[in-house]
Design a protein around this motif. Structure first.
Motif, PDB file in Angstrom:
ATOM      1  N   TYR A  65     -19.536 -75.197   8.691  1.00 50.13           N
ATOM      2  CA  TYR A  65     -19.627 -75.388   7.231  1.00 50.13           C
ATOM      3  C   TYR A  65     -18.364 -75.755   6.515  1.00 50.13           C
ATOM      4  O   TYR A  65     -18.310 -76.132   5.314  1.00 50.13           O
ATOM      5  N   GLY A  66     -17.214 -74.922   6.975  1.00 53.17           N
ATOM      6  CA  GLY A  66     -15.936 -74.944   6.158  1.00 53.17           C
ATOM      7  C   GLY A  66     -15.818 -74.263   4.756  1.00 53.17           C
ATOM      8  O   GLY A  66     -14.765 -74.545   4.175  1.00 53.17           O
ATOM      9  N   GLN A  67     -16.531 -73.195   4.477  1.00 57.47           N
ATOM     10  CA  GLN A  67     -16.119 -72.213   3.300  1.00 57.47           C
ATOM     11  C   GLN A  67     -14.983 -71.591   3.768  1.00 57.47           C
ATOM     12  O   GLN A  67     -15.266 -70.606   4.149  1.00 57.47           O
ATOM     13  N   SER A  68     -13.958 -72.109   3.157  1.00 58.18           N
ATOM     14  CA  SER A  68     -12.557 -71.482   3.209  1.00 58.18           C
ATOM     15  C   SER A  68     -11.632 -71.812   2.377  1.00 58.18           C
ATOM     16  O   SER A  68     -11.454 -73.009   1.903  1.00 58.18           O
ATOM     17  N   VAL A  69     -11.034 -70.962   1.549  1.00 53.68           N
ATOM     18  CA  VAL A  69     -10.146 -71.154   0.634  1.00 53.68           C
ATOM     19  C   VAL A  69      -9.002 -70.291   0.794  1.00 53.68           C
ATOM     20  O   VAL A  69      -8.895 -69.420   1.385  1.00 53.68           O
ATOM     21  N   PHE A  70      -7.788 -70.650   0.204  1.00 52.86           N
ATOM     22  CA  PHE A  70      -6.454 -69.812   0.700  1.00 52.86           C
ATOM     23  C   PHE A  70      -5.352 -70.084  -0.601  1.00 52.86           C
ATOM     24  O   PHE A  70      -5.675 -70.871  -1.390  1.00 52.86           O
ATOM     25  N   GLU A  71      -4.551 -69.250  -0.681  1.00 50.51           N
ATOM     26  CA  GLU A  71      -3.509 -69.379  -1.570  1.00 50.51           C
ATOM     27  C   GLU A  71      -2.163 -69.133  -0.978  1.00 50.51           C
ATOM     28  O   GLU A  71      -1.916 -68.771   0.208  1.00 50.51           O
ATOM     29  N   ARG A  94      -6.231 -69.108  -9.702  1.00 45.00           N
ATOM     30  CA  ARG A  94      -6.386 -70.221  -8.899  1.00 45.00           C
ATOM     31  C   ARG A  94      -7.388 -70.151  -7.588  1.00 45.00           C
ATOM     32  O   ARG A  94      -8.289 -70.637  -7.331  1.00 45.00           O
ATOM     33  N   MET A  95      -7.363 -68.787  -6.805  1.00 48.95           N
ATOM     34  CA  MET A  95      -8.012 -68.585  -5.815  1.00 48.95           C
ATOM     35  C   MET A  95      -9.591 -68.649  -6.349  1.00 48.95           C
ATOM     36  O   MET A  95     -10.473 -69.138  -5.807  1.00 48.95           O
ATOM     37  N   ASN A  96     -10.009 -67.879  -7.675  1.00 48.74           N
ATOM     38  CA  ASN A  96     -11.179 -68.215  -8.106  1.00 48.74           C
ATOM     39  C   ASN A  96     -11.764 -69.457  -8.605  1.00 48.74           C
ATOM     40  O   ASN A  96     -12.844 -69.658  -8.586  1.00 48.74           O
ATOM     41  N   VAL A  97     -10.491 -70.417  -9.175  1.00 50.45           N
ATOM     42  CA  VAL A  97     -11.158 -71.739  -9.297  1.00 50.45           C
ATOM     43  C   VAL A  97     -11.405 -72.387  -7.926  1.00 50.45           C
ATOM     44  O   VAL A  97     -12.590 -73.035  -7.945  1.00 50.45           O
ATOM     45  N   SER A  98     -10.819 -72.218  -6.953  1.00 46.41           N
ATOM     46  CA  SER A  98     -11.137 -72.629  -5.849  1.00 46.41           C
ATOM     47  C   SER A  98     -12.664 -72.231  -5.105  1.00 46.41           C
ATOM     48  O   SER A  98     -13.546 -72.843  -4.749  1.00 46.41           O
ATOM     49  N   ASN A  99     -12.703 -70.688  -5.410  1.00 46.50           N
ATOM     50  CA  ASN A  99     -14.007 -70.116  -4.937  1.00 46.50           C
ATOM     51  C   ASN A  99     -15.286 -70.880  -5.621  1.00 46.50           C
ATOM     52  O   ASN A  99     -16.387 -70.978  -5.117  1.00 46.50           O
ATOM     53  N   THR A 192     -13.045 -82.098  -3.888  1.00 42.12           N
ATOM     54  CA  THR A 192     -12.558 -80.812  -3.784  1.00 42.12           C
ATOM     55  C   THR A 192     -10.954 -80.952  -3.907  1.00 42.12           C
ATOM     56  O   THR A 192     -10.346 -79.845  -3.484  1.00 42.12           O
ATOM     57  N   GLY A 193     -10.370 -81.971  -4.593  1.00 44.10           N
ATOM     58  CA  GLY A 193      -8.992 -81.839  -4.498  1.00 44.10           C
ATOM     59  C   GLY A 193      -8.189 -80.961  -5.265  1.00 44.10           C
ATOM     60  O   GLY A 193      -7.169 -80.469  -4.964  1.00 44.10           O
ATOM     61  N   ASN A 194      -8.984 -80.290  -6.258  1.00 48.18           N
ATOM     62  CA  ASN A 194      -8.394 -79.352  -7.094  1.00 48.18           C
ATOM     63  C   ASN A 194      -8.563 -77.977  -6.602  1.00 48.18           C
ATOM     64  O   ASN A 194      -8.164 -76.901  -7.275  1.00 48.18           O
ATOM     65  N   ALA A 195      -9.491 -77.915  -5.477  1.00 47.75           N
ATOM     66  CA  ALA A 195      -9.340 -76.407  -4.768  1.00 47.75           C
ATOM     67  C   ALA A 195      -8.386 -76.483  -3.677  1.00 47.75           C
ATOM     68  O   ALA A 195      -8.331 -77.384  -2.777  1.00 47.75           O
TER      69      ALA A 195
END
Ligand SMILES: *Cc1c(COP(=O)(O)O)cnc(C)c1O
Length: 356
Positions: A65-71, A94-99, A192-195
């Protein structure tokens, strides 16, 4: 309960690569930072361990389901042998904004930054010193719970890996050819463009491949609703200089809030240049070009810092910019930003953070 960082050092160090032949993102250092999250318990077991593969259950939710963020950020070695980070608090935030957008748990920004500093100190021998080289830092977070059902995971892993990288412009700065993308979109309002989430990049690959076949290096993304307004260029923010004024698309929820973009805006305002964060249609830009008013164009991002644009192709319009030469303002921004990052230009905004 305060988090306590555990350190276990590698007993065997890897052989260092030839630092004169570094590419991007292919070589990794001796150690990495890992921390786990489980529902009920929160974040636990923050640790620096030898760099190694992760073992995950095939049912781990990130695969499905692709829950994945990075910096992405960098550490720079100065001429005096200090190690500097550039605005790392922005990346942590920003990582927290993505989270938040991907419905993943928040991290303690100050704690993770402190852990990153420890990791960099341990692997400091991996930071190259030749001009333009640096240590690329990749924090990322993934859903680890083994469960085949669509809902947010109950467990996560935060990892930071480090990669020594060569100079982006080893062969000199050269303006790129850009295809204005009319068929595919990167992000839409409410999406999700801003994540900085993995799926955005998966969704961009096909457009990138098709542009390559047509002879372009990158795509310029238009908005996903009307297909009229300029958003980003590849995985960079984009700027235009028109009749002495600077235009960049306003942050609208589908554009990534780049640290380089933010820094460029501050520099331009400090230099007294008129800056407009606004909605820019491709038609308006093409008209400015036709009137001979489009003076410079460039992308901004951590990897390249500033990437000059020499050519834009939009439907039937082939637009050459500044005779496909690097513009004066483009160059000044690049020199100033990299100068600050390497401790050679006065850091009047307090952007750099000394690790060593
Ligand atoms: C990371 C990224 C940028 C640039 O952000 P920086 O913080 O300047 O590196 C711009 N656009 C997208 C889509 C990105 O993923």
């Amino acid at each position: 309960m305060a988090l306590q960082l555990e350190v276990s050092l590698a007993t065997e160090k890897k052989e260092k690569p030839d630092f004169n032949k570094l590419g991007f993102g292919q070589i990794f250092t001796d150690h990495m930072f890992v921390m786990d999250y489980s529902e009920g318990k929160g974040w636990h077991d923050p640790r620096i361990v030898p760099y190694a593969p992760l073992t995950l259950d095939p049912a781990a939710m990130v695969f499905h389901y692709g829950q994945s963020v990075f910096e992405g950020l960098k550490a720079y070695r100065t001429r005096e042998n200090n190690i500097l980070l550039f605005r790392p608090d922005k990346n942590m935030h920003r990582m927290n904004v993505s989270n938040e957008r991907i419905d993943m748990p928040q991290i303690d920004e100050a704690f993770v930054l402190e852990a990153l500093r420890e990791l960099i100190k341990i692997d400091q021998d991996w930071i190259p010193s030749a001009p333009g080289t640096s240590l690329y830092i990749r924090p990322f977070m993934i859903a680890t719970e083994p469960y085949l059902g669509v809902r947010p995971s109950h467990s996560y892993k935060l990892v930071i890996i480090l990669s020594p990288v060569g100079a982006y412009y080893a062969g000199g700065m050269k303006p790129v050819k850009i295809h204005v993308e009319s068929k595919y979109v990167r992000a839409v309002r409410g999406g999700t463009g801003n994540a900085k989430t993995a799926g955005n990049y998966a969704a961009s690959l096909k457009a990138q491949s098709e542009a390559k076949v047509l002879g372009y290096e990158q795509v310029l993304w238009l908005d996903g609703v009307e297909g009229k307004y300029i958003e980003e260029v590849g995985a960079m923010n984009v700027f235009f200089k028109v009749k002495g004024e600077i235009w960049t698309p306003a942050l609208n929820g589908s554009i990534l809030d780049g640290v380089t973009r933010n820094s460029v805006l501050q520099l331009l305002r400090d230099w007294g240049l008129p800056v407009h964060e606004k909605r820019i249609s491709m038609e308006e830009l093409q008209q400015a070009h036709a009137n001979g008013e489009l003076e410079e164009a460039f992308g901004t991002g951590t990897a390249a810092v500033i990437s000059p644009i020499g050519e834009l192709n939009w439907n039937q319009h082939q637009m050459f910019i500044n005779g496909q030469e690097v513009g004066e303002l483009t160059m000044k921004l690049y020199d100033t930003l990299t100068g600050i990052q390497y401790g050679e230009v006065e850091d009047k905004f307090g952007w750099t953070v000394k690790v060593l």
